[in-house]
Every structure is written in C-alpha cells, then in structure tokens.
Write a protein that holds these residues in place. Structure first.
Motif, PDB file in Angstrom:
ATOM      1  N   ASN A 424      59.580 -26.949  58.791  1.00  0.00           N
ATOM      2  CA  ASN A 424      60.191 -26.332  57.663  1.00  0.00           C
ATOM      3  C   ASN A 424      59.602 -25.261  57.215  1.00  0.00           C
ATOM      4  N   ASN A 425      58.662 -24.698  58.151  1.00  0.00           N
ATOM      5  CA  ASN A 425      57.637 -23.346  57.836  1.00  0.00           C
ATOM      6  C   ASN A 425      57.061 -23.486  56.283  1.00  0.00           C
ATOM      7  N   ILE A 426      56.602 -24.614  56.131  1.00  0.00           N
ATOM      8  CA  ILE A 426      55.471 -24.829  54.970  1.00  0.00           C
ATOM      9  C   ILE A 426      54.384 -25.324  55.567  1.00  0.00           C
ATOM     10  N   THR A 427      53.331 -25.276  54.531  1.00  0.00           N
ATOM     11  CA  THR A 427      51.957 -25.982  54.732  1.00  0.00           C
ATOM     12  C   THR A 427      52.227 -27.543  54.193  1.00  0.00           C
ATOM     13  N   LEU A 428      51.147 -28.340  54.665  1.00  0.00           N
ATOM     14  CA  LEU A 428      50.998 -29.571  53.918  1.00  0.00           C
ATOM     15  C   LEU A 428      50.768 -29.449  52.532  1.00  0.00           C
ATOM     16  N   ALA A 429      49.796 -28.396  52.332  1.00  0.00           N
ATOM     17  CA  ALA A 429      49.493 -28.163  50.603  1.00  0.00           C
ATOM     18  C   ALA A 429      50.899 -27.722  49.985  1.00  0.00           C
ATOM     19  N   ASP A 430      51.750 -27.133  50.513  1.00  0.00           N
ATOM     20  CA  ASP A 430      53.199 -26.620  50.021  1.00  0.00           C
ATOM     21  C   ASP A 430      53.905 -28.081  50.061  1.00  0.00           C
ATOM     22  N   TYR A 431      53.892 -28.870  50.839  1.00  0.00           N
ATOM     23  CA  TYR A 431      54.683 -30.303  50.708  1.00  0.00           C
ATOM     24  C   TYR A 431      54.117 -30.743  49.668  1.00  0.00           C
ATOM     25  N   LEU A 432      52.959 -31.121  49.366  1.00  0.00           N
ATOM     26  CA  LEU A 432      52.324 -31.739  48.234  1.00  0.00           C
ATOM     27  C   LEU A 432      52.859 -31.191  47.000  1.00  0.00           C
ATOM     28  N   GLU A 433      52.828 -29.817  47.070  1.00  0.00           N
ATOM     29  CA  GLU A 433      53.363 -29.103  45.889  1.00  0.00           C
ATOM     30  C   GLU A 433      54.608 -29.488  45.295  1.00  0.00           C
ATOM     31  N   SER A 434      55.611 -29.612  46.624  1.00  0.00           N
ATOM     32  CA  SER A 434      56.873 -29.712  46.145  1.00  0.00           C
ATOM     33  C   SER A 434      57.185 -31.044  45.547  1.00  0.00           C
ATOM     34  N   ILE A 435      56.144 -32.254  45.939  1.00  0.00           N
ATOM     35  CA  ILE A 435      56.296 -33.498  45.378  1.00  0.00           C
ATOM     36  C   ILE A 435      56.028 -33.486  43.808  1.00  0.00           C
ATOM     37  N   TYR A 436      54.892 -32.693  43.381  1.00  0.00           N
ATOM     38  CA  TYR A 436      54.338 -32.403  41.975  1.00  0.00           C
ATOM     39  C   TYR A 436      55.553 -31.853  41.307  1.00  0.00           C
ATOM     40  N   GLU A 437      56.474 -30.674  41.789  1.00  0.00           N
ATOM     41  CA  GLU A 437      57.376 -30.096  41.151  1.00  0.00           C
ATOM     42  C   GLU A 437      58.433 -30.946  40.799  1.00  0.00           C
ATOM     43  N   LYS A 438      58.622 -32.252  41.671  1.00  0.00           N
ATOM     44  CA  LYS A 438      59.845 -32.977  41.528  1.00  0.00           C
ATOM     45  C   LYS A 438      59.608 -34.140  40.413  1.00  0.00           C
ATOM     46  N   TYR A 439      58.326 -34.649  40.460  1.00  0.00           N
ATOM     47  CA  TYR A 439      57.873 -35.727  39.963  1.00  0.00           C
ATOM     48  C   TYR A 439      56.709 -35.798  38.699  1.00  0.00           C
ATOM     49  N   GLY A 440      56.229 -34.412  38.770  1.00  0.00           N
ATOM     50  CA  GLY A 440      55.273 -34.218  37.718  1.00  0.00           C
ATOM     51  C   GLY A 440      53.737 -34.128  38.544  1.00  0.00           C
ATOM     52  N   TYR A 441      52.728 -33.593  37.755  1.00  0.00           N
ATOM     53  CA  TYR A 441      51.382 -33.437  38.310  1.00  0.00           C
ATOM     54  C   TYR A 441      50.558 -34.734  37.898  1.00  0.00           C
ATOM     55  N   PHE A 442      50.399 -35.524  39.021  1.00  0.00           N
ATOM     56  CA  PHE A 442      49.434 -36.583  38.339  1.00  0.00           C
ATOM     57  C   PHE A 442      47.927 -36.497  38.905  1.00  0.00           C
ATOM     58  N   TYR A 443      47.057 -36.737  38.063  1.00  0.00           N
ATOM     59  CA  TYR A 443      45.646 -36.473  38.133  1.00  0.00           C
ATOM     60  C   TYR A 443      44.770 -37.611  37.637  1.00  0.00           C
ATOM     61  N   GLU A 444      43.671 -38.140  38.643  1.00  0.00           N
ATOM     62  CA  GLU A 444      43.032 -39.196  38.296  1.00  0.00           C
ATOM     63  C   GLU A 444      41.583 -38.979  38.524  1.00  0.00           C
ATOM     64  N   GLU A 445      40.766 -39.492  37.642  1.00  0.00           N
ATOM     65  CA  GLU A 445      39.349 -39.841  37.768  1.00  0.00           C
ATOM     66  C   GLU A 445      38.942 -41.008  37.822  1.00  0.00           C
ATOM     67  N   THR A 446      37.876 -41.517  38.698  1.00  0.00           N
ATOM     68  CA  THR A 446      37.546 -42.906  38.343  1.00  0.00           C
ATOM     69  C   THR A 446      35.715 -42.732  38.025  1.00  0.00           C
ATOM     70  N   ILE A 447      35.489 -43.383  37.061  1.00  0.00           N
ATOM     71  CA  ILE A 447      33.977 -43.552  36.590  1.00  0.00           C
ATOM     72  C   ILE A 447      33.541 -44.803  37.094  1.00  0.00           C
ATOM     73  N   SER A 448      32.207 -44.584  37.791  1.00  0.00           N
ATOM     74  CA  SER A 448      31.588 -46.000  38.141  1.00  0.00           C
ATOM     75  C   SER A 448      30.301 -46.142  37.398  1.00  0.00           C
TER      76      SER A 448
END
Length: 563
Positions: A424-448
């Motif tokens: 589909n002439n895109i990068t894997l990073a583009d593919y991830l970006e298309s997921i964010y565009e559809k469903y929102g940008y989810f960001y996580e951090e874990t503190i131990s």
C-alpha cells in the motif's frame, strides 16, 4: 548470623549434597561472607503460583539443582495424585546459564517417579514448550528460564494440560505438594523414561504457524524487504529466522553470530527487548544496510521488541502497546469470514485495543495481568474464534495452539504487516499513524517504585491499603468515574458506592477510569519487589502537539503517586 541460618548451612554441609556444593559453602564461610550466606539460607526459595525464580547459587533461597529437585518432586507427587496413569511431561529450556542442567535434573526426577518425559534436545522458545504439551498430550510442562531478568537469575515455570502456565486450583495445589517435600525425598537415578524431542515438534509447529498468515501472497510479492533480527543471546536464534524464511522473506539479516546464545548476555546490559538499548546492535546493522524493520526477542523468546525505519531515515522504537495494537488492527481488519471473532488483553494493556475492537464489532476480553489468563479465555471460550491476545509488556500470540507469549509468531506477523504496508506504499510508522487518526492517540507511562526486603513488602502493602481507604472523587482536577478493586472484586463510583461485581479472579489491583477516559492502575509486581503505577491517556490534538499534551497530562496525574 542467626541460629536458624547457621542450622540451615549445617544441614547442607552434613546432608546429601555433592562435594562441589559443600566446597562453595565452605569458601563463603572462610571468606566471612556473612551477608551472602544469610541471603542464600535465611528462607526457602518460594515456589509461587508461576513456579520458581531467583539468583543462582548454593543455598535454600537460590536456584540450584536441589531447589529445582524439591520443586520437581512436589510436581511429580501432584501429577501422580490425579488418578490416572501413563503421565507425560514436556520440558524446555532457554540459553541462561544452568538452564540445561536444571532441565535435565527435572527430567531425571520425573522419570524416577515413573513419569514419561519429553525433553527438548536444545534451547527452544517458550512457545515450542507450550505447543509440545498440547501436541504430545502431556499432563504438564516445565520451562527453565528467568525470561528477561539479569544474568544472575534463573527460574522454573510450570504448565498444565492446556499448554498454559498453571492457574487455580492447580497452582495452589502444586505449591502445597512442593512445601511437603524434604530434600532427602527427591527421587533420582532413573532416566529410562526420558525421550529427547526437537525437529519433529519444530516442523509441526512451523507448518501450523504458516496457517495463521493472513496474506501469504503479499509476503512472496514483497519477499525482498530488508529485515534485521537479533535473538539477544537467546533461544529464538533458530526458530525466528526459520519462520520468516519459510513464510517467504528472503532478505533477512540475523545477528546470531554477533549475539549468539549466551547466558552471560555479554553485549547488552539487560537482555530485554522492551529496552531500546537491547536492540542497539541490530539497529546499527539496520542503518548500515537500510533495513526497514528491526526485531529482537528475549532469552526465552516470549517477548518481542522492534524499531521501524521512518521516512526521515531514523529508527522509531515501539512500545508493547503500539506493537500489539498494530497486530490487533491488522488481524481484525484483514481476516475475513471469521465466526464470532474475539481478542484478549490484560487490564493494564492499552484501551486502544478496545476502541479498535468495538469499532469493528469484535468482542474484547479483559483479563488479569499474566498471559496465563489470556490462555484461560482461549481454553474456556467455545463459541468464538480467537484472533489475538497481547499484553503491554511486549507479549503477543496469534496462534491458539500456543498458550503463552510467542516471540516467533509475533516476529512473523509484524513482518507480514510490513509486507502489507509495502503493498500500500506506506511505512509501518504510517500504518500506526492511520490507527491513531481513526481511534485517537493513546499514550502510556509506567512508573515502578522498588521497595526491597521485609520493610519494602510492608511499605507496598501499606500503600495499597492507603489507596483503598482513600477513594478519590477526582485526580489532578479530572473527575473519577469508576474505581475497580480487584482484591474486593467490586466496582465503585467516586462516592464509594458499589456499582457492580467483578467476575475476574481476585487480585491486588486498583484501577481508576476518569471522565476524560484516562486509565490509572496500581498493582504490586508479582515477581519483583516493586509497586507499579500505569498511566494511560487519550488525546485528540494534532500530530505535532499530541505528544506534548499527553506527557503534560501524565505528569499531572503522576502527582497521585504517594511514596
């Protein structure tokens, strides 16, 4: 040195232990190494619900052939109480120091108890053990590994008939049997029931795995994609390249020469693909040859981490949540004509998976932390079709005939997604970006937060009590909608009123869902002296602003942490 510790040391010096072990104890005594001796003998190494894990060395609180022996005798006793005959157990091991020694000792003990043993003839990924348990009709399985822990550690995991790590009631019942065993009761000396396994199971697993490919023709069409893989000195060195090549990838560079199986893990600080540092040698090689995808697996090859080539020529490291979300989205949107498909994730894993599943009418199961609970859903769910399971700690599985994290199939599936992107002439990073565009940008951090020793254990318990006794109406100015207490198995609103019951097994976890869909989870680690805080936020800002906004939100929520 306390009297009880001295008595334990004397029992080893005068008991049925080999001369090399006694010599090592005497050397520690002669050196006056009281601290190390105390730590090695002050208690028995705990056989927990997942098995054993500890530092290798002499002593009751260390991983050695004697503590492994007691554990295995207890397991044998439990198996023999199941009321049948002709029992079989499969045993696998990874590249850690002494993994082969411990696995052979376990095999001999089971054989001496009249149990047939299938022992792998070399190091293998953990998925091959899970597969062998099911394929060979075994009642149980053992893997000798400490996963991604430092080189000083080793461990011992127990699996049951379904090929998954033991859950209630078997886990507690096995522990009870292990606690009854005295060292002198361990049976040894008979290897007559031990059979070595290897290529036959490898071939069967590999042929089965190929059936899980979604678009095999795309792999053949884009077979020349440049991929770099590193086993990080672990057991994936053979099976991962074998899977990629069998599927059709022809331009694969593997680093088993630069990072061969080695329990000392000499080229990395930690053999954990969750850490970008562990993939650095592979990324350097990728830069040299222009590879589009870098993948690495840990010593037992159950976790997989990766880095992607971006359009500006840099390499982007993904989190476990990002990798899992990419695979989940790809499988959900590309696998057709699936009857009642479902995916499974753990409660601390990203809610992006839920957004993807809901939008595509795919059922999602939330389970407790630990892949054994994902496996439990696969075993119990008879009406639906399993598509995928994953957890944020870099563990994924596409193959329902494997009931644990599977680094082999994970590498293969991510590589297939890359082939799809090329089509589909895109990068894997583009593919991830298309997921964010559809469903929102989810960001996580874990503190131990690490709190060692008996005082640390009490401090962690006190923290959990504090949070249970002080249910917040808001956190950092954002209203709390629900609070789930998995220990009490109840969900509350922010006034403390019970809303509903939790059907999952009891677990020492608290989880808060906020009005802006932020998720905050608190849980003590099951394998380390740590308490963990998981933060996940979802933002809708534009690509250039969203990371800063997300980080600022998490920074505010971190004020919730009480140390």
């Amino acid at each position: 040195m306390e009297q009880e510790v001295k008595a334990r040391i004397d029992s080893w010096l005068n008991g049925p232990y080999d001369e090399e072990t006694k010599k090592e104890i005497k050397a520690l005594l002669d050196a006056g190494n009281e601290k190390e001796l105390t730590d090695a003998f002050y208690r028995d190494l705990e056989f927990g619900t997942g098995g054993l894990r500890g530092i290798m060395g002499v002593g009751t609180n260390r991983m050695n052939k004697y503590t492994v022996g007691v554990a295995t005798q207890g397991l044998a006793n439990y198996i023999l109480k199941q009321g049948g005959s002709d029992y079989k157990v499969a045993i696998g091991y990874d590249s850690r120091n002494n993994s082969d020694v411990f696995s052979k000792a376990a095999a001999e003990i089971l054989s001496s108890n009249g149990i047939k043993v299938y022992l792998y003839d070399d190091i293998h990924p953990i998925s091959l053990l899970s597969y062998a348990v099911r394929s060979l009709g075994c009642i149980a399985g053992i893997v000798v590994t400490a996963s991604h822990n430092p080189k000083e550690y080793n461990g011992y995991k127990v699996y049951w008939t379904d090929g998954a790590q033991v859950i209630p009631p078997h886990d507690k019942n096995i522990i009870d049997e292990v606690l009854k065993v005295k060292p002198e009761e361990v049976k040894m000396g008979d290897n007559s029931r031990v059979t070595f396994i290897g290529k036959d199971i490898e071939d069967k697993y590999m042929n089965d795995l190929m059936n899980y490919l979604v678009n095999p023709d795309l792999i053949k069409k884009h077979s020349n994609i440049k991929i770099v893989y590193t086993p990080i000195h672990g057991s994936g060195y053979k099976m991962v390249p074998m899977a990629l090549r069998k599927a059709g990838f022809t331009n694969l560079t593997t680093l088993e020469g630069a990072q061969p199986p080695d329990g000392n893990f000499p080229t990395v600080e930690s053999p954990n693909p969750e850490n970008p540092e562990a993939l650095q040698i592979a990324v350097n090689k990728a830069k040299e040859i222009g590879a589009e995808l870098v993948m690495g697996t840990d010593p037992d090859c159950d976790r997989m981490g990766c880095a992607l080539l971006t359009k500006d020529g840099s390499y982007m490291y993904l989190t476990g949540n990002q990798i899992g979300s990419i695979m989940a989205y790809y499988l959900i949107t590309n696998k057709k004509n699936i009857k009642n498909p479902y995916i499974v994730k753990t409660i601390v894993t990203t809610e992006l998976a839920r957004a993807i599943a809901d939008a595509n009418n795919v059922k999602l199961y939330d389970v407790l932390t630990g892949f054994k609970w994902i496996a439990d859903v696969i075993e119990r769910e008879k009406e639906g079709t399993y598509l995928f399971g994953f957890e944020e700690s870099f563990g994924y599985c596409i193959n329902s005939n494997v009931r644990d994290k599977d680094g082999v199939s994970s590498c293969l599936m991510l590589a297939e997604v890359l082939a799809y992107c090329k089509e589909n002439n895109i990068t894997l990073a583009d593919y991830l970006e298309s997921i964010y565009e559809k469903y929102g940008y989810f960001y996580e951090e874990t503190i131990s937060i690490t709190k060692k020793g008996a005082d640390g254990a009490k401090a962690i318990a006190d923290l959990m009590t504090y949070y249970r006794d002080n249910l917040p109406k808001e956190i950092s100015g954002v209203q709390v909608e629900t609070i789930s207490d998995y220990e009490k198995k109840e969900v509350y609103d922010n006034t403390g009123k019970k809303i509903k019951d939790i059907t999952l097994p009891k677990s020492n976890v608290l989880q808060y869902i906020l009005a802006d869909k932020t998720k905050i989870t608190i849980r003590p680690s099951g394998t380390e002296p740590k308490i963990k805080f998981y933060f996940e936020v979802c933002v809708k800002e534009s690509k250039d602003k969203r990371l800063a906004v997300a980080k600022e939100k998490v920074a505010n929520f971190k004020k919730f942490i009480k140390e």
